[in-house]
Design an enzyme around this catalytic site. Structure first.
Site, mmCIF file in Angstrom:
data_model
loop_
_atom_site.group_PDB
_atom_site.id
_atom_site.type_symbol
_atom_site.label_atom_id
_atom_site.label_comp_id
_atom_site.label_asym_id
_atom_site.label_seq_id
_atom_site.Cartn_x
_atom_site.Cartn_y
_atom_site.Cartn_z
ATOM 1 C CG HIS A 22 -2.249 1.272 1.023
ATOM 2 N ND1 HIS A 22 -2.658 0.774 1.951
ATOM 3 C CD2 HIS A 22 -1.980 2.884 1.149
ATOM 4 C CE1 HIS A 22 -3.873 1.384 1.288
ATOM 5 N NE2 HIS A 22 -3.111 3.123 1.303
ATOM 6 C CB THR A 101 0.100 6.083 -9.085
ATOM 7 O OG1 THR A 101 -0.444 7.802 -9.703
ATOM 8 C CG2 THR A 101 -0.090 5.749 -10.769
ATOM 9 C CB THR A 102 -5.057 8.277 -9.187
ATOM 10 O OG1 THR A 102 -5.036 8.886 -7.933
ATOM 11 C CG2 THR A 102 -6.294 9.202 -10.014
ATOM 12 N N PRO A 103 -4.379 7.883 -12.152
ATOM 13 C CG PRO A 103 -5.060 6.001 -13.797
ATOM 14 C CD PRO A 103 -5.188 5.956 -12.512
ATOM 15 C CG HIS A 200 -7.812 3.760 0.551
ATOM 16 N ND1 HIS A 200 -7.477 3.421 -0.250
ATOM 17 C CD2 HIS A 200 -6.419 4.489 1.132
ATOM 18 C CE1 HIS A 200 -5.892 3.187 -0.270
ATOM 19 N NE2 HIS A 200 -5.548 4.363 0.750
ATOM 20 C CD GLU A 203 -8.802 7.054 4.332
ATOM 21 O OE1 GLU A 203 -7.263 7.644 4.862
ATOM 22 O OE2 GLU A 203 -8.744 6.480 3.223
ATOM 23 C CG ASP A 278 -1.391 5.430 3.021
ATOM 24 O OD1 ASP A 278 -2.019 5.065 1.845
ATOM 25 O OD2 ASP A 278 -2.455 5.913 4.067
ATOM 26 C CG ASP A 279 0.009 8.980 1.481
ATOM 27 O OD1 ASP A 279 0.582 9.179 -0.061
ATOM 28 O OD2 ASP A 279 -0.530 8.700 2.002
#
Ligand code: IMP
Ligand code: ZN
Length: 338
Positions: A22, A101-103, A200, A203, A278-279
């Site tokens: 993730h 990733t978000t295209p 997700h 959250e 996550d990030d």
């Protein structure tokens, strides 16, 4: 904030081979790269405070993504950041990375969802050509801000790029916006096309949506921070593996502190859990640090840590042959570690 572990724990966790399931591409950038790109792009100086800040709330995190997205609009930059992110995970002894990733369709920059994804895939190839030993696969994310047609376009793109290393689809983005009915048709279609799904969920406290997601039965879940008793019961009986990101949940205040984190009750219940970052850029962490934080906070033994990292192989969206190869790598490294 949650960097509480001993040097010995961090050193053990750094040497441990690990699986990252993730990680968001634009959340995993080096600070130095963001600053360099912000300078190059002459970013509005009023936005610079978001880049400089060490700790961030959930809304500041999404503000920072806005800034990062303003400076990663170029195909060559996307290829570069993908390569850097893979190299950073490799340096942290991550041996399998499922990067998501978000295209993005950004026609003003000559970018389509397809060209965006191709630039990212080129970064994966460059890392490999440069000798990076980490096995990498890609997940394409649907952003909760997107409508049904955009979600479907991402799914169709993922299906077309399966042979290039796209293995599944994720649902992510600001958890306080959007509604499940918007993306459900695209996600259902993705499943029919043979894509794997990780969503997700919970959250923030959103019981109706969390139930819809559990009823949908994705292959994996992310976070699951805010559950009531009934949802927790449904979640445990589902046995759906969950990706847990300690620093992310604490920094964005989904969870009050490490000792309050749901890792421990899930782990004790024998529910399949996978530690993830996550990030890593936005939250200034690494997968080794996340393992060390867990070891320290929850009293995990070295045996527990080996088991956690090895069991993650089972939940990767990989073929049986690739999983077999990873299991062999783990067996060799474990016997070599004494
Ligand atoms: P990208 O998809 O490579 O652009 O990575 C950044 C994106 O990942 C953000 O814009 C969000 O949509 C998503 N994301 C990153 N972290 C989180 C999180 O903690 N919760 C929900 N979505 C997230
Ligand atoms: Zn995430």
């Amino acid at each position: 904030m949650c960097d509480q572990y001993t040097e010995e724990q961090l050193s053990f966790c750094t040497n441990l081979p690990k699986i990252e399931l993730h990680a968001h591409l634009n959340g995993s950038l080096r600070d130095q790269t963001i600053k360099e790109l912000a300078d190059m792009r002459k970013l509005d100086p009023t936005l610079c405070h978001v880049v400089e800040k060490g700790e961030r709330t959930l809304s500041e995190v999404f503000q920072l993504f806005g800034v990062i997205h303003q400076v990663t609009t170029d195909h060559a930059i996307l290829t570069r950041i993908t390569q850097e992110v893979i190299e950073d995970f490799a340096a942290d002894n991550v041996q399998y990375l499922e990067l998501r990733t978000t295209p993005k369709d950004r026609l003003e920059h000559g970018m389509t969802k397809r060209s965006y994804t191709e630039a990212v895939l080129q970064g994966v190839q460059k890392a490999k050509a440069g000798g990076c030993p980490t096995m990498v696969r890609l997940l394409l994310s649907i952003d909760r801000r997107e409508d049904a047609a955009a979600a479907m376009a991402t799914v169709m793109l993922a299906a077309e790029l399966q042979a290039e290393g796209v293995v599944g689809v994720d649902l992510s983005g600001n958890p306080t916006i959007g509604s499940w009915d918007t993306w459900a048709p695209a996600l259902g279609h993705a499943r029919k096309l043979g894509l794997r799904l990780t969503l997700h969920a919970a959250e923030v406290y959103a019981p109706a949506e969390t139930k819809q997601i559990l009823d949908f039965r994705p292959d994996r879940l992310g976070h699951m921070c805010c559950l009531d008793i009934d949802l927790e019961q449904q979640f445990f009986s589902s046995c759906i593996p969950v990706e847990l990101c300690l620093s992310s949940n604490i920094i964005t205040e989904s969870v009050a502190s490490v000792s309050d984190h749901h890792f421990l009750p899930f782990f004790r219940a024998g529910h399949p859990v996978i530690l993830c970052t996550d990030d890593s850029g936005v939250f200034h962490t690494s997968l080794s640090k996340e393992y060390a934080i867990a070891a320290h906070a929850f009293g995990l033994s070295q045996r527990d840590l080996w088991q956690l990292s090895e069991q993650a192989i089972e939940h990767a969206f990989l073929s049986a042959d690739d999983k077999h190869e990873l299991r062999q790598r783990w067996a060799e490294q474990r016997s070599g570690s004494g």
